[in-house]
Design an enzyme around this catalytic site. Structure first.
Site, PDB file in Angstrom:
ATOM      1  N   HIS A 166       0.834  -1.196   0.000  1.00  0.00           N
ATOM      2  CA  HIS A 166       0.000   0.000   0.000  1.00  0.00           C
ATOM      3  C   HIS A 166       0.868   1.245   0.000  1.00  0.00           C
ATOM      4  CE1 HIS A 166       0.970   0.646   4.226  1.00  0.00           C
ATOM      5  NE2 HIS A 166       0.513  -0.554   4.533  1.00  0.00           N
TER       6      HIS A 166
ATOM      7  N   CYS B 258       3.593  -4.634   6.527  1.00  0.00           N
ATOM      8  CA  CYS B 258       3.282  -4.459   5.105  1.00  0.00           C
ATOM      9  C   CYS B 258       4.497  -3.915   4.358  1.00  0.00           C
ATOM     10  CB  CYS B 258       2.091  -3.516   4.926  1.00  0.00           C
ATOM     11  SG  CYS B 258       0.579  -4.070   5.749  1.00  0.00           S
TER      12      CYS B 258
END
Length: 637
Positions: free
Chosen positions: A161, A169
């Protein structure tokens, strides 16, 4: 129009009817979310087209905008690659995107909340694309995959993202993730049902494998290297299967009826062409390099303590905000190794940049400090008032080397009071044995009388604590003699004070006498006849012999000492000089030895036992204390 013709019309356009129906449903749903104001901002950024520069790069590399793609991630290098299929069917590198932030350490994700970014092979479908992400745009990696679940690993919402912020992430800038999102979207439009994400700890080169040879994840990384090598050899994303809790690549079961299952043993399978042999050869090469790596080959740290990484281009922008970077940064970014965020509109502190660029960040373990010893305490002058004074350590064998003070209520074995340990201390220190208290310590004159002169030490065979030898020494016994513990190294080697005479030593209990170490009796020297008693001194063995040519022959045992020239002997004591180790004839006569009775006492005991008169008993003679009746001898031994 008959029924058959209508059926053919409907059947031939079934695909078109389904697409129209799906488009209508999507339009209705969007209208319900946005009203009459047109498309939402979320959908506008998700549907943004590729930039002209990216389209030109695709054409330059022989790729189409809707061709299939593969995403490859390398943690340590903080890079994300997008590979696209070319017109000849092979995959080629389109673009490399620097990763703005990833969290955790090198290694796979295992549990929820461990901040680890996943490593392995994951499949991205259209349903995993999230245009409504809180981090601009994102797509879910699909962790855990069947391999992760077979090992009991779990976690959720592991994404690629934007927003340059990571908690497990791979975070990009908003501009970067928008382009990656668009490339994936276009590949789905071109007919690709899913694309593959290959997440590696680092570029899987033999050199990097050797550098990380001490990492406990090495076996897992060797398995990932097989997939990376398969991609390099075939120029296509590998077909990934799972069995025996491991990955297998481009494998086909020998029995078509068998299937690969992550928790089940691998069935017999084959790999196309020479792929299996080439993969095995590369694995052997890595194993050989690791085995031959010496101490001079650098080793990467297992843990850096920095909580992930950031590409150097973004670190440079944090240090100098005037530099260009691929995308904009949020107002505050937390660099690797720092516990706080830094503003991106001004230069970051030098400490933050140093921690982010360091190979590892030292961490302080929460280990309690040990209690300081008395010598570690501050001086009494600097201690606060009311601090209790520490007691002085008791004198003993270990007191000089151990400054520790015994805590109250602790029972410690005493080292004082004489005994073997005191003898050892006095022997090596050269001081008198501290067995006597100051109240009962004998005067200096008595101590001097007890100590034997060191000028003429007696031979080892003649050094004894026999009562006959000790009684002859002029000893002035104190009123309360010091206790004697038995064996004494100082008295044995002549390095310290000797034992007092038995006549003045206090009687020991039976239990103490039983454990006392006895001194073996020493054979005393027989005295000469009374006629020659005044002129026949006791002669010791010489300590320095003359030359062999001048040394006289040794006289027989039953002959008198030769007169004339005498070789150089050690000092010969006269009968008037008394020693504790060499008794004189007068001392031997006066001593009473209970263990060795005189001939008269032996005759009296024999008479009392046998009840017969004893006749012909020889009178007691000086020096004949060990002679039995009937074995009278005048030989000086």
């Amino acid at each position: 129009m008959n029924l058959s013709a209508f059926s053919r019309l409907v059947g031939g356009g079934a695909a078109r009817w389904r697409m129209a129906l799906l488009s209508g449903v999507a339009a209705l749903s969007l209208a319900g979310c946005t009203g009459d104001d047109g498309p939402s901002p979320m959908m506008s950024k998700a549907m943004k087209t590729l930039s002209p520069q990216t389209v030109a790069l695709l054409q330059e590399k022989g790729m189409s905008t809707d061709s299939p793609l593969v995403v490859r991630i390398f943690k340590e290098e903080s890079e994300l690659e997008v590979w696209k299929q070319t017109t000849d069917g092979d995959y080629a590198l389109l673009k490399t995107y620097p990763i703005c932030r990833w969290s955790g350490e090198l290694g796979p994700k295992k549990t929820e909340g461990d901040r680890q970014a996943p490593e392995g092979f994951y499949t991205i479908t259209p349903g995993q694309m999230n245009p409504n992400s809180s981090y601009y745009l994102s797509f879910d990696l699909g962790f855990p995959n069947p391999y992760d679940r077979a090992l009991g690993r779990y976690g959720s919402n592991l994404m690629v993202h934007g927003d340059c912020s990571s908690r497990g992430c791979y975070a990009m800038t908003d501009e970067q993730v928008q382009e990656i999102f668009a490339l994936g979207r276009e590949s789905f439009r071109g007919g690709q049902r899913s694309f593959q994400v290959q997440a590696y700890p680092f570029r899987m080169t033999p050199e990097n494998m050797v550098r990380h040879r001490n990492n406990p994840n090495l076996a897992f990384w060797k398995m990932l290297k097989e997939g990376s090598d398969t991609f390099d050899l075939t120029k296509a994303p590998p077909k990934v299967d799972y069995c025996s809790k491991r990955y297998v690549f481009n494998a086909t079961p020998v029995d078509p009826g068998q299937k690969f299952q992550a928790s089940s043993p691998c069935p017999a399978y084959t790999q196309p062409g020479d792929l299996g042999e080439e993969l095995a050869a590369r694995q052997r090469d890595v194993a050989t390099r690791i085995a031959s790596a010496g101490a001079l080959v650098p080793v990467a740290p297992v843990k850096t303590g920095k909580d992930g990484g950031m590409h150097k281009v973004f670190l440079a922008k944090l240090e100098n905000p005037e530099l260009k970077a691929p995308g904009s940064l949020p107002p505050v970014v937390k660099p690797p190794g720092s516990d706080y965020g830094v503003a991106t509109n001004e230069p970051a502190p030098a400490e933050s940049i140093a921690l982010a660029t360091a190979a590892s960040v030292p961490t302080t373990a929460d280990v309690p400090l040990p209690t300081p010893r008395p010598t570690d305490l501050p001086p009494l002058s600097s201690q606060p008032a009311g601090t209790p004074a520490l007691p002085e350590p008791a004198a003993g064998l270990l007191a000089a080397r151990s400054p520790a003070v015994t805590a109250p209520g602790t029972e410690v074995a005493a080292l004082e009071g004489g005994g073997f340990l005191a003898s050892v201390k006095s022997f090596f220190s050269g001081a008198a044995s501290p067995t006597a208290s100051p109240a009962t310590e004998p005067p200096a004159s008595a101590a001097a009388a007890v100590v034997a002169p060191a000028a003429a030490p007696a031979p080892a065979s003649m050094t004894s604590a026999a009562p006959a030898a000790a009684a002859a020494a002029p000893v002035t016994a104190p009123a309360t003699p010091a206790p004697f513990s038995g064996f004494s190294l100082s008295s044995l080697f002549g390095g310290g004070s000797t034992r007092a005479a038995d006549t003045v030593a206090p009687a020991l209990p039976a239990e103490a006498a039983a454990v006392d170490v006895p001194v073996p009796p020493v054979r005393p020297v027989a005295a000469p006849q009374a006629a020659s008693r005044a002129s026949a001194p006791v002669v010791q063995h010489p300590v320095a012999a003359a030359a062999p040519s001048a040394r006289p022959a040794r006289a027989p045992a039953n002959s008198a000492p030769a007169t004339g020239a005498v070789p150089a002997y050690a000092a010969v004591p006269t009968p008037s000089t008394s020693y504790s180790t060499v008794p004189t004839p007068s001392a031997a006569t006066a001593a009473a030895t209970p263990a060795v009775p005189t001939p008269a006492q032996a005759s009296a005991q024999a008479s009392a036992t046998a009840g017969q008169p004893l006749s012909g008993t020889a009178p007691a003679l000086p020096g004949a204390s060990i002679l039995t009746s009937g074995s009278f001898s005048t030989t000086v031994q």
